[in-house]
Write a protein that holds these residues in place. Structure first.
Motif, mmCIF file in Angstrom:
data_model
loop_
_atom_site.group_PDB
_atom_site.id
_atom_site.type_symbol
_atom_site.label_atom_id
_atom_site.label_comp_id
_atom_site.label_asym_id
_atom_site.label_seq_id
_atom_site.Cartn_x
_atom_site.Cartn_y
_atom_site.Cartn_z
ATOM 1 N N ASP A 170 -5.669 -23.379 -38.964
ATOM 2 C CA ASP A 170 -6.076 -24.680 -39.230
ATOM 3 C C ASP A 170 -7.473 -24.888 -39.189
ATOM 4 N N ALA A 171 -8.301 -24.285 -38.261
ATOM 5 C CA ALA A 171 -9.790 -24.383 -38.132
ATOM 6 C C ALA A 171 -10.473 -23.688 -39.210
ATOM 7 N N LEU A 172 -9.700 -22.662 -39.745
ATOM 8 C CA LEU A 172 -10.386 -21.891 -40.787
ATOM 9 C C LEU A 172 -10.327 -22.615 -42.413
ATOM 10 N N THR A 173 -8.958 -23.052 -42.220
ATOM 11 C CA THR A 173 -8.697 -23.763 -43.593
ATOM 12 C C THR A 173 -9.560 -24.986 -43.813
ATOM 13 N N ALA A 174 -9.752 -25.651 -42.776
ATOM 14 C CA ALA A 174 -10.858 -26.862 -42.545
ATOM 15 C C ALA A 174 -12.056 -26.772 -43.054
ATOM 16 N N LYS A 175 -12.408 -25.213 -42.600
ATOM 17 C CA LYS A 175 -13.722 -24.869 -43.229
ATOM 18 C C LYS A 175 -13.932 -24.700 -44.826
ATOM 19 N N GLY A 176 -12.609 -24.616 -45.495
ATOM 20 C CA GLY A 176 -12.483 -24.451 -46.756
ATOM 21 C C GLY A 176 -12.039 -23.115 -47.220
ATOM 22 N N TYR A 177 -11.815 -21.803 -46.057
ATOM 23 C CA TYR A 177 -11.293 -20.701 -46.443
ATOM 24 C C TYR A 177 -9.911 -20.518 -46.951
ATOM 25 N N ARG A 178 -9.710 -19.485 -47.637
ATOM 26 C CA ARG A 178 -8.421 -19.231 -48.034
ATOM 27 C C ARG A 178 -7.763 -18.137 -47.047
ATOM 28 N N LYS A 220 -6.009 1.511 -28.928
ATOM 29 C CA LYS A 220 -7.217 2.344 -28.937
ATOM 30 C C LYS A 220 -8.073 2.437 -30.222
ATOM 31 N N GLU A 221 -7.291 1.943 -31.407
ATOM 32 C CA GLU A 221 -7.875 2.042 -32.787
ATOM 33 C C GLU A 221 -8.855 1.058 -32.798
ATOM 34 N N PHE A 222 -8.743 0.009 -31.757
ATOM 35 C CA PHE A 222 -9.931 -0.884 -31.847
ATOM 36 C C PHE A 222 -11.237 -0.844 -31.100
ATOM 37 N N VAL A 223 -11.130 0.334 -30.315
ATOM 38 C CA VAL A 223 -12.122 0.341 -29.434
ATOM 39 C C VAL A 223 -13.478 0.379 -29.962
ATOM 40 N N LYS A 224 -13.903 0.655 -30.982
ATOM 41 C CA LYS A 224 -15.306 0.566 -31.537
ATOM 42 C C LYS A 224 -15.375 -0.755 -32.153
ATOM 43 N N LEU A 225 -14.442 -1.549 -32.309
ATOM 44 C CA LEU A 225 -14.692 -2.963 -32.987
ATOM 45 C C LEU A 225 -15.106 -3.992 -31.993
ATOM 46 N N GLN A 226 -15.723 -4.987 -32.656
ATOM 47 C CA GLN A 226 -16.210 -6.004 -31.622
ATOM 48 C C GLN A 226 -15.150 -7.112 -31.649
ATOM 49 N N ALA A 227 -14.473 -7.202 -30.381
ATOM 50 C CA ALA A 227 -13.371 -8.089 -30.210
ATOM 51 C C ALA A 227 -13.849 -9.455 -29.584
ATOM 52 N N GLN A 228 -12.886 -10.305 -29.712
ATOM 53 C CA GLN A 228 -13.102 -11.755 -29.232
ATOM 54 C C GLN A 228 -12.011 -12.037 -28.467
ATOM 55 N N ASP A 229 -12.531 -12.627 -27.205
ATOM 56 C CA ASP A 229 -11.735 -13.077 -26.304
ATOM 57 C C ASP A 229 -11.243 -14.532 -26.486
ATOM 58 N N ASP A 262 -17.007 -19.620 -31.708
ATOM 59 C CA ASP A 262 -17.850 -18.257 -31.746
ATOM 60 C C ASP A 262 -17.118 -17.746 -32.902
ATOM 61 N N LEU A 263 -15.791 -17.755 -33.087
ATOM 62 C CA LEU A 263 -14.866 -16.756 -33.967
ATOM 63 C C LEU A 263 -15.341 -17.300 -35.506
ATOM 64 N N GLU A 271 -18.170 -16.639 -40.985
ATOM 65 C CA GLU A 271 -19.322 -17.177 -41.553
ATOM 66 C C GLU A 271 -20.537 -16.048 -41.999
ATOM 67 N N LYS A 272 -20.659 -15.246 -41.045
ATOM 68 C CA LYS A 272 -21.738 -14.229 -41.140
ATOM 69 C C LYS A 272 -21.213 -13.235 -42.088
ATOM 70 N N ILE A 273 -20.033 -13.071 -41.952
ATOM 71 C CA ILE A 273 -19.420 -11.732 -42.923
ATOM 72 C C ILE A 273 -18.935 -12.421 -44.365
ATOM 73 N N VAL A 274 -18.232 -13.588 -44.337
ATOM 74 C CA VAL A 274 -17.991 -13.940 -45.632
ATOM 75 C C VAL A 274 -18.676 -14.921 -46.298
#
Length: 311
Positions: free
Chosen positions: A72-80, A158-167, A176-177, A182-185
């Motif tokens: 809901d938060a992302l679609t409100a921002k206009g993302y598909r 374990k496959e996510f170890v090197k990825l930046q995660a969000q709590d 924050d997410l 927005e920085k990526i897309v």
């Protein structure tokens, strides 16, 4: 049917086995064509939300609720956004795979949501994030963000170890997410500007280019170099500074099916005018990827030169 491994199977199998394998390969090929046909008609997505919908009692999970809040938060921002609970609700009784395939391939970001180790590793959830990780290996512009809640960060796969995660348990986590996405897309609210019509046209034009790029990637996979180059030119007519399109033109010129195979080219493309245009128009992501491929090519050429010298 054109896969080199399959050709080896055909070459080494006996007559009876060869007939069986050929028939099975034909069935797989028909399925593949069907998936490509359906998925090719789908509009591209910005974000894919991966999560477990129901628990062992067939009740809705907290993961699903969290996923919908984010949707809901992302679609409100206009993302598909691809969120299966909503994105597939009008596909009842229809095979889901072509739509999932299309969404996985077009989405620039996957959000892998989990509130338990078991949910992260359930069959369909792992199937989705596992496939996306393979797509990431071939396309460095894709990102996977693990989003967890009420579990230790060390309990995520374990496959996510090197990825930046969000709590997601932290205050302001969704804001924050979104800021990170927005920085990526880029900003997804183009259609919500005061000049609605021009913003809507910009979104439509972007989506059209993304769809055309997907067509080119399919042509490359099918070794249809002529159509790949034709569609590359169509994209340049609409966006002459599209760095990814110039990369596809290089791949067409070198007759390379997958980006990961660029490093196996026999000659360096460092002086190619197409490569120079990528350096000119890219935001830095493609530059880093191609530099890695060039390093691999240069190392191999040096080794070949050394072996020839001592041989």
């Amino acid at each position: 049917m054109d896969d080199s491994d399959f050709e080896q199977v055909m070459e080494n199998a006996d007559t009876v086995a060869r007939a069986v394998y050929r028939e099975q390969a034909k069935q797989i090929e028909e399925l593949r064509k069907g998936i490509i046909e359906v998925s090719g008609k789908e509009e591209p997505y910005d974000i894919f939300i991966c999560y477990k919908e129901t628990d062992e009692n067939n009740e809705r999970t907290i993961d699903s609720v969290l996923a919908q809040d984010i949707y809901d938060a992302l679609t409100a921002k206009g993302y598909r956004v691809f969120f299966s609970r909503i994105s597939l609700e009008d596909k009842l009784g229809v095979e889901y795979e072509p739509y999932i395939f299309a969404a996985l391939n077009s989405a620039k970001v996957m959000l892998a949501i989990g509130t338990s180790y078991d949910y992260y590793n359930s069959v369909w959830v792992k199937n989705e994030w596992g496939r996306y990780l393979k797509l990431m290996a071939a396309d460095k512009s894709k990102y996977l963000i693990p989003c967890y809640k009420d579990i230790d960060a060390y309990d995520i796969p374990k496959e996510f170890v090197k990825l930046q995660a969000q709590d997601l348990g932290k205050v302001g986590a969704i804001q924050d997410l979104i800021r990170g996405i927005e920085k990526i897309v880029g900003h997804g609210d183009l259609s919500k500007k005061d000049d609605y019509d021009s913003g809507d046209m910009a979104v439509s034009a972007r989506n059209e280019i993304v769809a055309l790029l997907k067509r080119v990637s399919i042509f490359l996979e099918d070794k249809d170099w002529q159509n790949a180059d034709l569609y590359c030119e169509k994209i340049l007519d609409k966006d002459p500074e599209n760095a990814e399109d110039y990369l596809y033109k290089i791949m067409t010129k070198l007759q390379v099916r997958n980006r990961s195979d660029i490093g196996n080219c026999k000659e360096s493309f460092e002086e190619d005018e197409l490569y120079k245009k990528i350096l000119r128009f890219d935001n830095g992501i493609l530059r880093e990827e191609l530099e890695c491929y060039l390093d691999k090519i240069h190392d191999r050429l040096k080794e070949e030169k050394y072996q020839n010298a001592i041989g």
